[in-house]
Every structure is written in C-alpha cells, then in structure tokens.
Design a protein around this motif. Structure first.
Motif, PDB file in Angstrom:
ATOM      1  N   VAL A 131      19.945 -26.409  14.282  1.00  0.00           N
ATOM      2  CA  VAL A 131      20.761 -25.715  13.669  1.00  0.00           C
ATOM      3  C   VAL A 131      21.772 -25.075  14.727  1.00  0.00           C
ATOM      4  O   VAL A 131      21.320 -24.560  15.787  1.00  0.00           O
ATOM      5  N   LYS A 132      23.082 -25.173  14.293  1.00  0.00           N
ATOM      6  CA  LYS A 132      24.182 -24.556  15.149  1.00  0.00           C
ATOM      7  C   LYS A 132      24.288 -23.124  14.903  1.00  0.00           C
ATOM      8  O   LYS A 132      24.468 -22.736  13.964  1.00  0.00           O
ATOM      9  N   GLY A 157      23.898 -26.777   9.987  1.00  0.00           N
ATOM     10  CA  GLY A 157      22.618 -27.763  10.091  1.00  0.00           C
ATOM     11  C   GLY A 157      22.405 -28.670   8.928  1.00  0.00           C
ATOM     12  O   GLY A 157      22.948 -28.488   7.659  1.00  0.00           O
ATOM     13  N   ASP A 158      21.570 -29.826   9.136  1.00  0.00           N
ATOM     14  CA  ASP A 158      21.219 -30.735   8.222  1.00  0.00           C
ATOM     15  C   ASP A 158      20.246 -30.258   7.325  1.00  0.00           C
ATOM     16  O   ASP A 158      20.159 -30.773   6.159  1.00  0.00           O
ATOM     17  N   ASP A 159      19.321 -29.412   7.746  1.00  0.00           N
ATOM     18  CA  ASP A 159      18.064 -28.843   7.064  1.00  0.00           C
ATOM     19  C   ASP A 159      18.532 -27.602   6.213  1.00  0.00           C
ATOM     20  O   ASP A 159      18.711 -26.707   7.034  1.00  0.00           O
ATOM     21  N   MET A 160      18.340 -27.812   5.112  1.00  0.00           N
ATOM     22  CA  MET A 160      18.729 -26.474   4.047  1.00  0.00           C
ATOM     23  C   MET A 160      17.999 -25.322   4.623  1.00  0.00           C
ATOM     24  O   MET A 160      18.483 -24.287   4.630  1.00  0.00           O
ATOM     25  N   GLU A 161      16.779 -25.623   4.674  1.00  0.00           N
ATOM     26  CA  GLU A 161      15.531 -24.582   4.769  1.00  0.00           C
ATOM     27  C   GLU A 161      15.649 -23.981   6.234  1.00  0.00           C
ATOM     28  O   GLU A 161      15.809 -22.846   6.446  1.00  0.00           O
ATOM     29  N   ALA A 162      15.914 -25.003   7.199  1.00  0.00           N
ATOM     30  CA  ALA A 162      15.943 -24.360   8.689  1.00  0.00           C
ATOM     31  C   ALA A 162      17.099 -23.254   8.779  1.00  0.00           C
ATOM     32  O   ALA A 162      17.055 -22.212   9.405  1.00  0.00           O
ATOM     33  N   LYS A 163      18.302 -23.831   8.014  1.00  0.00           N
ATOM     34  CA  LYS A 163      19.584 -23.100   8.198  1.00  0.00           C
ATOM     35  C   LYS A 163      19.409 -21.649   7.374  1.00  0.00           C
ATOM     36  O   LYS A 163      19.819 -20.744   8.122  1.00  0.00           O
ATOM     37  N   GLN A 164      18.510 -21.739   6.402  1.00  0.00           N
ATOM     38  CA  GLN A 164      18.505 -20.511   5.639  1.00  0.00           C
ATOM     39  C   GLN A 164      17.578 -19.580   6.576  1.00  0.00           C
ATOM     40  O   GLN A 164      17.575 -18.468   6.716  1.00  0.00           O
ATOM     41  N   MET A 165      16.500 -20.027   7.459  1.00  0.00           N
ATOM     42  CA  MET A 165      15.619 -19.263   8.225  1.00  0.00           C
ATOM     43  C   MET A 165      16.691 -18.619   9.211  1.00  0.00           C
ATOM     44  O   MET A 165      16.362 -17.398   9.651  1.00  0.00           O
ATOM     45  N   GLY A 181      28.142 -25.845   6.322  1.00  0.00           N
ATOM     46  CA  GLY A 181      27.693 -27.117   5.999  1.00  0.00           C
ATOM     47  C   GLY A 181      26.730 -27.888   7.041  1.00  0.00           C
ATOM     48  O   GLY A 181      26.127 -27.367   7.649  1.00  0.00           O
ATOM     49  N   SER A 182      26.816 -29.080   7.058  1.00  0.00           N
ATOM     50  CA  SER A 182      25.794 -29.879   7.829  1.00  0.00           C
ATOM     51  C   SER A 182      26.372 -30.075   9.175  1.00  0.00           C
ATOM     52  O   SER A 182      27.257 -29.424   9.508  1.00  0.00           O
ATOM     53  N   LEU A 183      25.328 -30.709   9.997  1.00  0.00           N
ATOM     54  CA  LEU A 183      25.588 -30.567  11.439  1.00  0.00           C
ATOM     55  C   LEU A 183      26.967 -30.978  12.060  1.00  0.00           C
ATOM     56  O   LEU A 183      27.398 -30.938  13.065  1.00  0.00           O
ATOM     57  N   LEU A 184      27.495 -32.019  11.237  1.00  0.00           N
ATOM     58  CA  LEU A 184      28.893 -32.446  11.410  1.00  0.00           C
ATOM     59  C   LEU A 184      29.780 -31.273  11.810  1.00  0.00           C
ATOM     60  O   LEU A 184      30.820 -31.489  12.468  1.00  0.00           O
ATOM     61  N   ALA A 185      29.585 -30.227  11.283  1.00  0.00           N
ATOM     62  CA  ALA A 185      30.646 -29.028  11.432  1.00  0.00           C
ATOM     63  C   ALA A 185      30.394 -28.331  12.903  1.00  0.00           C
ATOM     64  O   ALA A 185      30.997 -27.621  13.271  1.00  0.00           O
TER      65      ALA A 185
END
Lengths: 461, 461, 461
Positions: A131-132, A157-165, A181-185
């Motif tokens: 996650v960034k 980040g690509d993982d929704m759950e990790a991002k929420q944490m 959004g995703s890690l592309l950002a």
C-alpha cells in the motif's frame, strides 16, 4: 460488562480493545516521527533496524528489534527507508507474506524511475500487500503537530482490505485518507509532493509572455518615442506608468481568456450537434486551468488598482499638476467645467471600481472553503453570470477610458495604436460571440445538446 | 486470513439495524440541546433527572427517568451536569460499572482545579470508562444547527473502545471527532474553550510595545520638536501622519522577526553540527508563532497602505500643496522636472506596491482552506521563497524612501535619527545573514545536517 | 431480507476483499458518470437499461443488463432516471424487495410535487429501502474530477442500515456524506440544489430598497436642487459622487441592523424574565441572516473606500482644486493652516480607516475555514466585541465627518437634511441601548436569564 458487550461490539468501529501493533522499518527521521505520532495515538510500535541498539532518539515506548523479529510482531509494516535499500527486504519475503507493507518513500525528481517505488516494492516482495501512503506528510509536521499544509494522505493499493487497514491508521493519526485506487496510482502519488503548482504553469508563463510583449510595446511608445522626437527623458515611467498600462491590459486579456474556451466549446458542440465527442486536448486543458487564469487576472487587476491609486502621490504627477496651474495663472485663464469630460472621467472610474469589486467577489468565491459551501446552481451563477458581468464592466471601463482618444491621430505614434486598444480585441470578440449565442435560434439547440440530445445520433463513435 | 476475518466483520461501522440508546444525565440547556440533536440523528434518548416530571422543554420523543433507571437503559451515559454536583454519582457507582461515562463539562477559568473534571469524574466512579467530549460545542449551535464556529469535537479517554463509541456518536451528529489520546489530555481539552487566541498573545503584545515606543519617538521628533523650536502646532499629526510612520515600521520589523528565528536556527545547527539537539525553548516558541507574527505584520502593512492612499484627500496636504503652488507663482518660478526625484519617488512607491502585493499573497496562502490544498513543496516555496522576496522588496522600499535623506543633518532632530532608520536594523541583519548562509561553504554542511548528518555523532545525548 | 443479509454484511466498508456490485438503473449522463466513478473506486457496476445494447458511452468494465437481471446482481440499486418514468419500477417490486434503492433525482422547481421524489419512489416500491443521495453532485463534476463546488452529499432514509451502506459508497467515491435523518428530509434535500443563496435574499432586497431610496434622495439634493436654483449641471454626480454617498450610508445602516436584533432580543428576554419563550418569527429569521447582512455591509464599505480613494484622480476634483488655487492667487490670499480643520479632516479619515480595517477583519473571520479554527469564546469575542468596536468607529467616522455641518442651515436644502444624518439614526439607537444594557442593574439579570434563570418559572408553557 458481559451482558452489554454485544451491544458495544456492534457500535465500536475498531472492535479490538487495544490497537494493533505496527512495525516500522527504518529509524530515520520520518520513521521516528511516524512512530512517535503512532504511539501518541495508542498504537504499540516496533522498529525494525539493522542495529537493535535503542538510541535516545527513538520515541519512548517503542521497541527496537531486528527486521525479521519486528515484522513478525505486526500485521502492518511501514517501510520508512529509501528505495535504493529496498533489496534488503528480499530475504524477508517469507516473513512478509500476507502482511501489509506500506511504502512511504518519495523520489527527488518527477518520474525518476520507470516504475513507482511502491510497484518496485511489490515486485521485490511478491507475497506482501503493498500500500502506498504517507508520502505527502512531512516528518517535521508530524512531530510538531502543526499541520499547516495538508492533512490529506493519498492511499493506493491493490488489496482493498490492506488499504482499509492503512486508511484506519491514517484516520487515527488525525489525518484524512484519500483512496486513489489501485497501485497503478502510486506513480502519480509519488510525483505529487514534487509538483510545484502544475496548474499554474500555463497561466503564469502566458502572462509573463504577454507582459514582456506589452512592456516593450509601451517602452517604445512612451519612453523611446518622446526621447527620439522630443528629447525628453521619461525613463522613470518604467517604475509605475508602464506597469500601470501592462497590468490592466493583462487583467482584461486573461479574464477574456477565461471565458473564451466556454464560447469555443459551445461553437464546437453546435457544429458537431452532439456533446458526446471529446473536445480537442488543448481545449480540455484550457478549460481545466480557467480558475488559475482568472486568479492571475485578478492579481494583475489588483496591481492596477494599487498603481492607479498612488497616482496623486507621485512626484511627477504633482509636478505636472502644479505646472499646469501655474501656466493657467500666468495666462490668466480659468477654464469652465467641461461636463462631458467630467462624465467621461467619472464613468470610466466608476466602471472600473464596479468591475474590480465583482472581480474580487469572484476571487473570494473561488476560495476552497467558500466554494465548498455553495451548491452547483449558486456556483455556476457566480462564476458564469457574475463573471460575464465582470467582463462586460471591465471591457466598458477600457472603452470609456479610450473615450475620444480612439480616433485622435496623436495616439498612433510610429503607427502603433495605444496598447489598450490591443487589449480590447479578445474581450470584444468573446462578448460578441456570447451575445450571438444567447439568441434563441442558437441557445435552444445548444441547451438540448447539453441535455444529451444529438443531431445525428449515429455520430457517436 | 480467516482467523482475523471476525475482527474485520465487527470493524464495519454501524452494523446494527438501530442506533443504541444514549442516556443523558441532566436536563439543563446543554443536556436538552444534545438530546434534541441525538433524537434527530436517530438515537433513542433517556434523560436521567432528579425530578422525572417531563417538562415542555424536554425534546419530544425522549424519556425522563430517575438517574439509576436511565443509566441502566444505555451503554453510553453523558453527564451534562456541573462538576460541583458530580458527587451524586457516587451511589450509582455499581450501575455505572463498565458503562461509558462522557464528561461534557467546562470550567470558568483555565486550570481552575488541580485535576480535570473528567479525571475527577473517573476518580468518583472508578468502574466507569470515562471519556471527555463535546465540551467545545455550544448548546446554541447544536439547537440552531448553524455551526458557524467549529464542528470539531475533541475526544480523549483511557479506554479505546469507549472512545470509539463516543466518536461514532460525534460523527453521527454531523460533527468531527478528534482523538486527543488518554484522559490526561482532558485538562487541555477543558482549557481549550477558555482560551482567547493564545498563539496571538506574544505577537500582539510585542507589536503594542513597539507601537508605543515608536509613537512617543515620532511624537517627540514630529510634534514636540517643531512646537518647541518653531512654535508650530502639528498635534493633528497624531491622527494620520504618526500612525502612518508607525505602521510601516512595525510591519517591516515584524516581517523580519518572522524570518529571524529560521536564520538563528541555521546558525545554531551549523555551530552544533547536528540537528538532533533541541533548540532553546524561546526559539521553539518563537518559531511556532511565526505565522501569527506575519499576519500581524500584514495588518500593519494594510493600515500603512490605507493611510498612504488617503494622503491627497487630507486637508493639511491640500493646504500645503496649494500654498506651495501659490508661493511658486508669486516668485514666478516654474521648476523643471527633476528626473532623479521622479525616479526615486516612483521606484519607492513601486517597490512598496510589489512588496505589499506579495505580502497579501502570503496572507491568502496562509488561510487554512488554501494551505490545505497545496503540498509541502508548494507551501515551503510560497512561505520561504516568496516570503524572502517580500522582505527584500519591503526593505528596499524603505531604503529608497530614505533616499537622500539619510545623510542630511536636518533629519537628526535632537540627535534622534528618523524612525524609519531604526526599522531597517533587523531586516538588514536578517537579509545579510541569510545571504551569507546561501554561500555553498555554509549551505552544503547545513543541508547535510538537516538531512540527518552529524559532525560529532557522539554529540547526541 | 435474510437471504441477502450476507451481502449487506459484505458491503460494510472494510470487510470484503472486493467491493460489492452496485446496480445503476438508467444510462443517461448522470448514471454513466456515477458508474464511471464507481468503477474507478473499485465497485463492479451493472447497468439496468431498456436496451441492453452496450453503447460506446457506457464506462468500460460495466455490464448492461435488463432492469430485472441487473437488480438481482446487487444489493444497492441507484435509480438514475427521472421521476416521470418511475412507474416502470412497479413490475420489479418483488425483485427490489429488501434492496437498497437510491433516489438521485432532482426537480426543476422548488416543491414541484406534493411529496418528494424519494417518498414517491418509496410508495411505488413498498418493499425497498429507499435512500436519498447524490442529488447535489453534478455529472460533470464526477467525470472531470474537479469538485470545485461541494463534496458534500446529503443522505437521508428510514432504514439506518441502508443509509450506512450508501454513506460508505459516498465515502469510497471521495465525497463527504451528511446524514440528514429520515426520508422526510428528502423534500429539503431535493430543494437544496435549486436554491439560489436563500439566506442572502433578505439582505440583498433590503439593501436594494435602501439604495434606491437614498439614490433619489441624493439626486434631489445634489443634482436637481443646484439645477433648479443655480442652473448648474451636476448630472455626472450620478457616476461617483452619489454612489459614494449611498455606499457608506448603507454600510452603516446594515452594520447597525446586524446588532439591532441582539439588542431587541435582550430587551424581550429582560421583559419576559425568561429565555425559554420563543422569539417572534421575524426576529428569529433576522438573527439567522446577520452574517449575510454584515457581509453586504462590508461590500458597501469596500465600495465606499474605493470611491473615496479615487477622488483625487477625478477630472471634476482636479478642476475644482486648480480653480480654487487660481482664485486664491488672483485675490493674493494665502490662508494660514486651520488646525481645527486639520484635526477634523484627519480624525474622520483615521476613524474611517480603523473602522474599515476592523470590518475587513470581521469579514475574514467569517470565512468558513477561519471560523472553523477558532473556539466559541474566540468567535464570540471577534463577532461581538470587535463587531461593536467597528460599529462605534464607523458611527464616530460619520459623526466627525458631519462635524460643523450639522447645524449649518445651508445643509438643509428643501428642508431635507443631509443624507448622512439619516444614516446615523439606527446606529446611534443601537449604541445607546447597548450602552444602557451594559449597566449592572440590567446586565446582571440578563446574564442570569441567559444562564437559565426564570423570573416567573411558571411562565414557560
């Protein structure tokens, strides 16, 4: 307590009685500052470091362990280290599997590496959920608590759950997470803190170019011409007189350029008969920097007001005035009041005051906290209706200022018209076209097109 | 991953179909206003009161019960009563065991009691989970819905879960909770609504002191001196002329004082060879009120601008000017244009205008909503680069204003130099030191120190 | 309901690894823009449409199905269609049973229909949980990402859980949900985007009325009177001189009207001996628009400042001045400095400057982002203490401006007093009453009443 614990359970957002341990890799400035803030917010913090010696700089209450040990203690690991040292993480791949790995790094240049640091991290440690986050926050701001600049933390980040944490941690620290959004950002997020007013570049460059052009134009007409023909040294005009010609010209042109793209867009939509066709790129970009163009115009208008108001204080103006009076006395002439002149002088000043007043109103409503408190109808009313009224008043101000001078041959020195005449071209064009577009025969189809109607429905790709 | 999915389940904010009952002790203004707002937001509300008679003032839909009965109905109890009546809670200790007890009270004076009201409550009712909240919100604001002042609610407490429950209620009422940590923070939170611009005290006191000094200084030079030696009554200078000398002086000095601590900090860091040593306390405090210093300086600069622009309207100025012209006429003299004078006059005015313009820009970017929309690089660019440019322009404005007067003996009345000369001391010092610090031989080590390098690493405590 | 409760569980923000599918009925502009934004934010999106043909305009990654099929795929269905087409939903009642149905529609007129669109929808599809949301967001803003106006999304609905699901989606899209309570609030939410500065209507109408009155008043005194009696054409006064009389008058009157309701309220409370009796409706409304009244007053004050500062630039003023000097020369008179005149002239200007300065300060602190950063004590200090100081300074400014003119018979043309005298009535009244209210014999009972004390407790209904 047991009997109502279920109730409490449901109410509490972060169920756990205690916050989850967070691990920070790296004991540099930023790592320590983040750790300090997290401990304040109730998170147990473990630092992962090469040397596990606790230094006096490590925040009180934090443990320092080896990277591997520290990583095992937490579900979220923040890598507060520089990109070039990331490869030390490869041996830890197994331990980091399934963990949330937060990349907080920044670069020194925009697009320094082909892939973002966060994506590079994700390649190095394939099992981790990268996650960034936090890269826009400064260590100093975290420590001092004075978040004068932004409280916004961009997260992707690509993982929704990790991002929420991670977003929950951001919130707990009193900052505002913004999901990108995703890690592309990540590339964009890493570029963000390196930007220096990107939206302002075009308006400022444009105004510098125009200012340079009009400076030399006025220099020729007002300094060089009298020097050549009358041998008078008016070089001091460079300080106030010439800037006071350039500023209103630029303000008027830039204000007209704010409304020109809207008029062009209307013409394009009318011509194409649909709104579902993208505008050319330059028009899109132009439309996105209209606010900045308008604010630069407002800055020039404000300078013009200041330059104008100091006129009676200037030595040159006082000298000229007393000379006029003395020559009047010596010739025994007291001119009667010229009502036409009084009308012209007063009305161009009054138009300028009203135009500037509305312009400042537009500027105030573009403040983020003000525009955030109005609805769309109100925002459009101010920016469009009041905006056009401002343009009309400022154009009229310039026209009346010209007054009788327009046709006088003395204002064409070296066949160069007065600079203010050049400044009227674009505003008059915009106002004329806008006036034409208001006619029902054009306004009606335009409104229908903007509501989704298409002249040739098959036209859409 | 499965093993912590239950946690995550519970993490979801308001899973429950209905909101939980909230109990409010006390039916005073604040209790009722809070109850009213909570009912609006969907919470069932029970009031705990001595007399369980429902008054017409109790919000519709709320129940009024005895304290004990009301407390049993809810997991969260808000004690909207004054500190001196807290001891009635002692008999309820058993019922309140495990409940969340929210202290909303305020004091009349800063640090009125040795311990905060919330800590006192926690001592009185040991089994309850005490949370401090809502004390910054006014009853009137809750009722009228116009939260003109702040929507921020500071929350603190030792129990993380209890705090979260309260923060959820805060959010549901449309307010913004700010977690301030453990119950130790309650003292500070209770002091907050009693504060009156604490960060502004030093800048305002300082500017009052300086203003008083320069007022008497100018009074002596410009009113008393001509009265004593020339028997002229210039007492009316007190209204505009003297304020218009004080304001620019204060603006310049205060602006320089904004940049002085940064320069001092750089010298200290260079001398110590490390940044990991705390600055002296006075320097820390000084650095934290730089924004306020700058804004006070901007206020004085704005007053200076207004005082200057009204000059030509003043009776005294008009009288002096017509007298000059008349004496010129009577002596049959028409002075030629003095180009040097024209240059000096125009350029000091132009420098002043540009300096003031940048100063206002700095002021606008320090508005919370604007600074919240820029990244750190942009914020530093504006506040540091543009700030120094402003200081340079304003110092130059004052220097050029002095112009040829500097050495003229007539400007040393009673051996007192002109007041503006005194105002130049600090700005010139700051600019000279800053200029020296830019040299690579000093800038390079400073940059390295600020990146964490230490000359004598053992120096850190 | 049970069968899709698991779905709802999963929607809860953090739980799911993936976001829940959202269904959008309608492929118009707004539906597509919302779908586009949702896909960006990680939501799978299904469109429900009459024709299931995928058009190039449908955002990439979205599916287009029949209404029934699409509805079955999601727990949340957004109806991005117009009210008049809602009845096509009746056959879908069974499928929509237990689903969350989000109404995003707007009307063209305020209170267009007897019941709100959302309530109408709830009647049509009785089993669905209707939530009102997103109607304040524009399609264009969603697509372009530049949310210049508001990020606020008002949400209301009868089902707490459904509302939470929608609010989570709102948050995920980077917008700010504001819970407005039950579905009854939908009418107000639907009216919101149609409003055009409702709080400003009264202050603006009032100031237009007053401006018109004073315009004709001044026209008679300053243009028509000299034309009739002295046959002088001063019609050009309409451009600057008369506006510069109207603006300060309006600014002063409106500023006094900001403080009048507070004074009236104090008198009413003192008379009634209680604060628990509602004020008359007109007083309540008046108190709620005080901020707007004050800002309109500030606008007029700013115009007055600009009109005043341009005085020396005006042709008429220059002409009059040189004529005066010339006649002085011809009569060989050089008047000595009149110190009283100098004092009067300088002090009324100085009072005006200080009053305007404080007025601008008041204006700045009323900016949402500034007032959000001060506590209640500070806000009241600024708005009440500084506000009254402003009123005192501005009233004094006008009084001193009047100066000796007050009693001169020449200022009563056609028995009409000078306009500025009329403007002093309300401010002086407010200041006198306020001064009386400060006396302890009135201030003490008032303070007690405001703290909740009642003279005749049975008085409360």
């Amino acid at each position: 307590m047991n009997k109502n614990s279920s109730n409490i359970m449901a109410l509490a957002p972060n169920t756990s009685n205690k916050r989850e341990t967070v691990c920070i890799f790296g004991t540099g400035d930023f790592g320590r500052a983040l750790g300090h803030k997290m401990i304040q917010s109730g998170y147990p913090v473990v630092f992962g470091s090469r040397s596990t010696q606790t230094s006096s700089l490590i925040p009180k209450g934090a443990e320092v362990l080896s990277h591997a040990e520290a990583a095992q203690k937490a579900a979220v690991i923040i890598t507060a280290i520089q990109r070039q040292h990331y490869n030390f993480l490869t041996p830890l791949t197994e331990i980091l599997h399934g963990k949330v790995l937060v990349d907080v790094s920044n670069n020194l240049k925009i697009n320094e590496h082909p892939e973002s640091n966060a994506e590079y991290l994700a390649q190095l440690v394939p099992g981790a959920k990268v996650v960034k986050a936090f890269n826009t926050v400064s260590a100093w701001a975290l420590q001092s608590g004075t978040l004068d600049a932004s409280r916004q933390v961009f997260v992707c980040g690509d993982d929704m759950e990790a991002k929420q944490m991670v977003m929950n941690i951001v919130r707990a620290l009193g900052l505002t997470p913004l999901d990108q959004g995703s890690l592309l950002a990540a590339q964009e997020i890493e570029n963000y803190p390196l930007q220096l007013f990107p939206m302002w570049k075009f308006p400022i460059l444009l105004s510098f170019g125009l200012a340079a052009f009009f400076f030399f134009y006025c220099l020729i007409r007002n300094v060089i011409y009298p020097y050549v023909y009358e041998n008078k040294d008016f070089s001091f005009f460079i300080a106030i007189s010439i800037p006071n010609r350039i500023c209103p010209i630029l303000a008027l042109i830039l204000l007209a350029l704010v409304y020109l793209p809207g008029v062009l867009a209307a013409i394009i939509q009318l011509y194409r008969g649909t709104k579902y066709h993208r505008f050319p790129d330059w028009l899109d970009k132009w439309m996105l920097c209209r606010k900045q163009l308008g604010l630069v115009a407002l800055a020039f208008a404000s300078l013009h007001v200041l330059y104008t108001l100091v006129i009676p204080i200037r030595y040159f103006v006082r000298w000229r005035m007393s000379n006029q009076i003395i020559s009047q006395v010596l010739n025994n002439k007291t001119g009667p009041l010229d009502t036409t002149n009084a009308w012209l002088s007063d009305s161009y000043v009054a138009l300028g005051i009203l135009g500037f007043f509305l312009f400042v109103l537009l500027g105030i409503t573009s403040l983020p906290s003000v525009s955030n408190n109005v609805n769309w109808r109100e925002f459009r009313f101010v920016q469009s209706k009041l905006g056009y009224l401002t343009l009309i008043l400022c154009t009229a101000h310039t026209l009346v200022y010209g007054g009788k001078r327009f046709l006088s041959p003395s204002s064409y020195r070296w066949y160069l018209p007065n600079a203010y005449m050049l400044s009227l071209i674009i505003p008059c064009m915009v106002l004329v076209v806008k006036f034409v577009l208001i006619f029902p025969c054009l306004d009606k189809p335009l409104t229908r097109i903007r509501q989704g109607w298409e002249r040739n429905p098959q036209y859409s790709e």
